[in-house]
Design a protein around this motif. Structure first.
Motif, PDB file in Angstrom:
ATOM      1  N   GLY A   1      52.314   7.154  67.593  1.00  0.00           N
ATOM      2  CA  GLY A   1      52.707   6.173  68.595  1.00  0.00           C
ATOM      3  C   GLY A   1      53.517   6.713  69.749  1.00  0.00           C
ATOM      4  N   GLN A   2      53.667   8.051  69.814  1.00  0.00           N
ATOM      5  CA  GLN A   2      54.412   8.630  70.935  1.00  0.00           C
ATOM      6  C   GLN A   2      53.670   8.421  72.247  1.00  0.00           C
ATOM      7  N   TRP A   3      52.331   8.438  72.165  1.00  0.00           N
ATOM      8  CA  TRP A   3      51.498   8.135  73.333  1.00  0.00           C
ATOM      9  C   TRP A   3      50.706   6.889  72.980  1.00  0.00           C
ATOM     10  N   GLU A   4      50.830   5.863  73.795  1.00  0.00           N
ATOM     11  CA  GLU A   4      50.184   4.595  73.496  1.00  0.00           C
ATOM     12  C   GLU A   4      48.783   4.525  74.081  1.00  0.00           C
ATOM     13  N   ALA A   5      47.950   3.667  73.498  1.00  0.00           N
ATOM     14  CA  ALA A   5      46.592   3.458  73.993  1.00  0.00           C
ATOM     15  C   ALA A   5      46.628   3.015  75.445  1.00  0.00           C
ATOM     16  N   GLY A   6      45.786   3.638  76.274  1.00  0.00           N
ATOM     17  CA  GLY A   6      45.733   3.310  77.689  1.00  0.00           C
ATOM     18  C   GLY A   6      46.693   4.120  78.548  1.00  0.00           C
TER      19      GLY A   6
END
Length: 236
Positions: free
Chosen positions: A20-25
């Motif tokens: 979750g460090q980089w979120e979708a989109g």
């Protein structure tokens, strides 16, 4: 033997996405920033990113950049499974928002699917199916009053199939489905929070009990950016 550096970088990026460090989109950093972050050449970073694009975790947008790809829910059309069951199998808890709950005289095509006599009525229920506050599906369901005289608004907030199998005590056998790409009507677009110009997937279906009785006719509208439909074809 140690894995090539680009694979190790790809694995690290993958773990950061999954945590979750980089979120979708979300746009990922530039090649220059990534090369500094992982102490690698831009060529190596480019290979790592290319690998993740091929795996479907990242997507390149021409003239814009590279983004964490939003993962679509994969629905196997050969499995007769409810939306609630499908979401729970993915570790998600769905919410059903009942928009309409009405006792009506059905349109001729609904009457034909349900094999109803002229005077028979149905419950018409429109439900917005949400996950994490996001509408995924808009469902229009028609259920004969003669089969479900005790159906209520409260029941339809929960799982329809749970009610039918556990409370009514009927076993569901088959569902016959037709998948159609369509442009949403204004009310469907509003319920799914999409533009009217965005194609969606519509499934028209009717379902049967083990004794062959047709108990339901439904029209489900799926957001094409959240869902993909799959099937397995076996060569004899």
């Amino acid at each position: 033997m140690a894995a090539p550096l680009y694979r190790r970088i790809a694995q690290q990026i993958k773990e950061e996405i999954e945590s979750g460090q980089w979120e979708a989109g979300e746009a990922i950093p530039t090649e220059l920033h990534l090369s500094e972050r992982y102490d690698a050449s831009r060529v190596t970073v480019r290979q790592a990113v290319k690998r993740l694009v091929e795996e479907g975790l990242l997507e390149k947008v021409q003239g814009s950049g590279t983004y964490v790809k939003e993962q679509k829910i994969e629905h196997n059309i050969f499995e007769l499974i409810s939306f609630t069951e499908e979401m729970r199998s993915l570790g998600k808890e769905p919410v059903n928002k009942v928009i309409h709950f009405q006792l009506i005289e059905p349109e001729p095509h609904v009457r034909r699917y349900l094999n109803l006599e002229e005077a028979e009525k149905v419950f018409y229920v429109r439900r917005q199916r949400l996950v994490d506050g996001i509408p995924y599906v808009l469902e229009d369901t028609y259920l004969p009053v003669s089969l479900f005289p005790n159906l209520s608004y409260g029941i339809m907030i929960g799982s329809k199939y749970d009610y039918i199998e556990k409370e009514v005590g009927m076993k569901i056998k088959d569902s016959f489905q037709e998948v159609i790409p369509v442009l949403p009507t204004p009310d469907v677009a509003e319920a799914l929070t999409v533009e009217e110009s965005m194609p969606i997937l519509k499934i028209q279906s009717y379902s049967l009990f083990m004794d062959g009785t047709v108990f339901e006719y439904s029209e489900n509208h799926f957001k094409s950016d959240e869902y993909k439909f799959t099937l397995r074809a076996s060569r004899p």
